[in-house]
Design an enzyme around this catalytic site. Structure first.
Site, PDB file in Angstrom:
ATOM      1  N   LYS A  50      -4.383  -3.046  -2.692  1.00 45.23           N
ATOM      2  CA  LYS A  50      -3.849  -3.838  -3.808  1.00 45.23           C
ATOM      3  C   LYS A  50      -4.253  -5.302  -3.672  1.00 45.23           C
ATOM      4  O   LYS A  50      -4.716  -5.924  -4.637  1.00 45.23           O
ATOM      5  CB  LYS A  50      -2.319  -3.702  -3.864  1.00 45.23           C
ATOM      6  CG  LYS A  50      -1.856  -2.340  -4.371  1.00 45.23           C
ATOM      7  CD  LYS A  50      -0.358  -2.096  -4.128  1.00 45.23           C
ATOM      8  CE  LYS A  50       0.038  -0.693  -4.589  1.00 45.23           C
ATOM      9  NZ  LYS A  50       1.436  -0.345  -4.280  1.00 45.23           N
ATOM     10  N   GLN A  94       6.396  -2.768  -1.131  1.00 40.21           N
ATOM     11  CA  GLN A  94       5.897  -1.403  -0.987  1.00 40.21           C
ATOM     12  C   GLN A  94       7.007  -0.470  -0.490  1.00 40.21           C
ATOM     13  O   GLN A  94       7.735  -0.789   0.442  1.00 40.21           O
ATOM     14  CB  GLN A  94       4.712  -1.388  -0.009  1.00 40.21           C
ATOM     15  CG  GLN A  94       4.012  -0.047   0.097  1.00 40.21           C
ATOM     16  CD  GLN A  94       3.296   0.364  -1.178  1.00 40.21           C
ATOM     17  OE1 GLN A  94       2.853  -0.474  -1.956  1.00 40.21           O
ATOM     18  NE2 GLN A  94       3.190   1.657  -1.417  1.00 40.21           N
ATOM     19  N   ASP A 117       6.061  -3.920 -10.474  1.00 42.66           N
ATOM     20  CA  ASP A 117       6.224  -2.472 -10.303  1.00 42.66           C
ATOM     21  C   ASP A 117       7.040  -1.879 -11.450  1.00 42.66           C
ATOM     22  O   ASP A 117       7.047  -0.656 -11.646  1.00 42.66           O
ATOM     23  CB  ASP A 117       6.971  -2.173  -8.998  1.00 42.66           C
ATOM     24  CG  ASP A 117       6.045  -1.807  -7.848  1.00 42.66           C
ATOM     25  OD1 ASP A 117       4.975  -1.232  -8.117  1.00 42.66           O
ATOM     26  OD2 ASP A 117       6.410  -2.084  -6.695  1.00 42.66           O
TER      27      ASP A 117
HETATM   28  N1  GUN Z   1       5.158   3.638  -3.043  1.00 42.19           N
HETATM   29  C1  GUN Z   1       4.548   4.663  -3.685  1.00 42.19           C
HETATM   30  N2  GUN Z   1       4.175   4.272  -4.919  1.00 42.19           N
HETATM   31  C2  GUN Z   1       4.566   2.987  -5.049  1.00 42.19           C
HETATM   32  C3  GUN Z   1       4.439   2.043  -6.101  1.00 42.19           C
HETATM   33  O1  GUN Z   1       3.923   2.298  -7.180  1.00 42.19           O
HETATM   34  N3  GUN Z   1       4.931   0.808  -5.838  1.00 42.19           N
HETATM   35  C4  GUN Z   1       5.524   0.495  -4.670  1.00 42.19           C
HETATM   36  N4  GUN Z   1       6.010  -0.737  -4.524  1.00 42.19           N
HETATM   37  N5  GUN Z   1       5.654   1.342  -3.676  1.00 42.19           N
HETATM   38  C5  GUN Z   1       5.168   2.587  -3.873  1.00 42.19           C
END
Ligand code: GUN
Length: 300
Positions: A50, A94, A117
């Site tokens: 990311k 995350q 998110d």
């Molecule tokens: N863990 C698995 N998918 C995601 C996501 O889309 N965002 C975040 N922050 N954590 C995740």
């Protein structure tokens, strides 16, 4: 019949090009901070990718990495600092978080205008009211993939398998907003196969390798596989009909498979996403799009 492949990488590239153009128009680099706590190997890869993609597209991507022992109060203080930092347009914590940290408390603490998110209850509420603001990245990406096929969503029967807060629930909300007839299946659903078979559009997001078999698929359906399951040699028997996956498994000792039996579903479906290379690249692209959207709204 062999299904058309939906190329997530190609659609993601289009979105990324639009993000680059939007940043040029803005005249500044929106800031995205990804927070990781602990050393979950999958999270390490996700967060790194990311931040890397952000830099590649001309955003300012930052990783904030903390040991697994970080306290809940410590993480909440970090979120408060990012909320207050005017250079930070997007905050992503995350998941999963270590067990001693209440993920809900952390999500609730993120400034909803920086919640790229789309997990904050304020943004979830707007989404379910049909007033989407910052939409969870994976379901938003899936909508783009469905649209890339040209198949009409309005009036179609969409079957979503999985009811997670991150994918299943927002996915259903987005499909409903586009006037699909939506069914949500989950672990307690009776006669799952016959429900899936009603789907003109099927989105599988449960994290159960090869749960969706060929005969479950309605001929011609659009099949989107959100599953990302790493399986090891003990799974080889169930991949006997998939020489590509078997080869990777033999080479690496493990292989990534979706929730859909790709080889069999492909013989029936009209359109299908591969794993990897389907939904995965879209999630990151939509995160970049959300960060630019957040920056635009916050700074105007
Ligand atoms: N863990 C698995 N998918 C995601 C996501 O889309 N965002 C975040 N922050 N954590 C995740």
């Amino acid at each position: 019949m062999t299904a058309n492949l939906i190329d997530g990488k190609a659609v993601a590239r289009q979105i990324e090009a639009a993000v680059v153009a939007e940043i040029q128009r803005l005249g500044y680099a929106p800031g995205l901070t990804a927070v990781r706590v602990g050393n979950d190997p999958a999270s390490e890869v996700y967060v790194r990718n990311k931040a890397k993609k952000a830099d590649e597209l001309g955003l300012r991507g930052t990783q904030r990495i903390f040991p697994a022992e970080l306290s809940e109060a410590g993480l909440l203080a970090e979120v408060a600092a990012l909320n207050a930092d005017d250079e930070v347009d997007g905050i992503l914590v995350q998941l999963p978080l270590p067990k001693h940290i209440d993920a809900r408390k952390v999500i609730d603490a993120i400034d909803p205008t920086k919640d790229v998110d789309g997990f904050h209850p304020f943004n979830v509420g707007l989404l379910h009211l049909g007033r989407p603001s910052l939409v969870p990245c994976t379901p938003a990406g899936v909508m783009r993939l469905i649209d890339s096929t040209g198949v009409k969503i309005e009036g179609a029967h969409a079957v979503v398998i999985g009811r997670s807060d991150i994918v299943g629930k927002p996915m259903a909300a987005l499909l409903l907003q586009r006037s699909a007839t939506v069914t949500i299946c989950h672990s307690r659903t009776r006669d799952l196969g016959s429900v899936i078979h009603q789907g003109d559009i099927v989105v599988a997001a449960v994290g159960r390798p090869l749960l969706v078999t060929g005969p479950m698929i309605r001929p011609g359906a659009v099949v989107i596989d959100v599953g990302m399951n790493r399986v090891e040699v003990d799974f080889a028997d169930r991949l006997a009909h998939d020489p590509d996956k078997l080869r990777t498994l033999a080479k690496n000792g493990s292989v990534l498979v979706g929730d859909v039996d790709f080889v069999r579903a492909r013989e029936v479906a009209g359109w299908i996403t591969p794993v990897p290379g389907g939904v995965g690249p879209m999630t990151i692209a939509m995160l970049m799009q959300n960060t630019v959207t957040a920056a635009e709204r916050r700074r105007r």
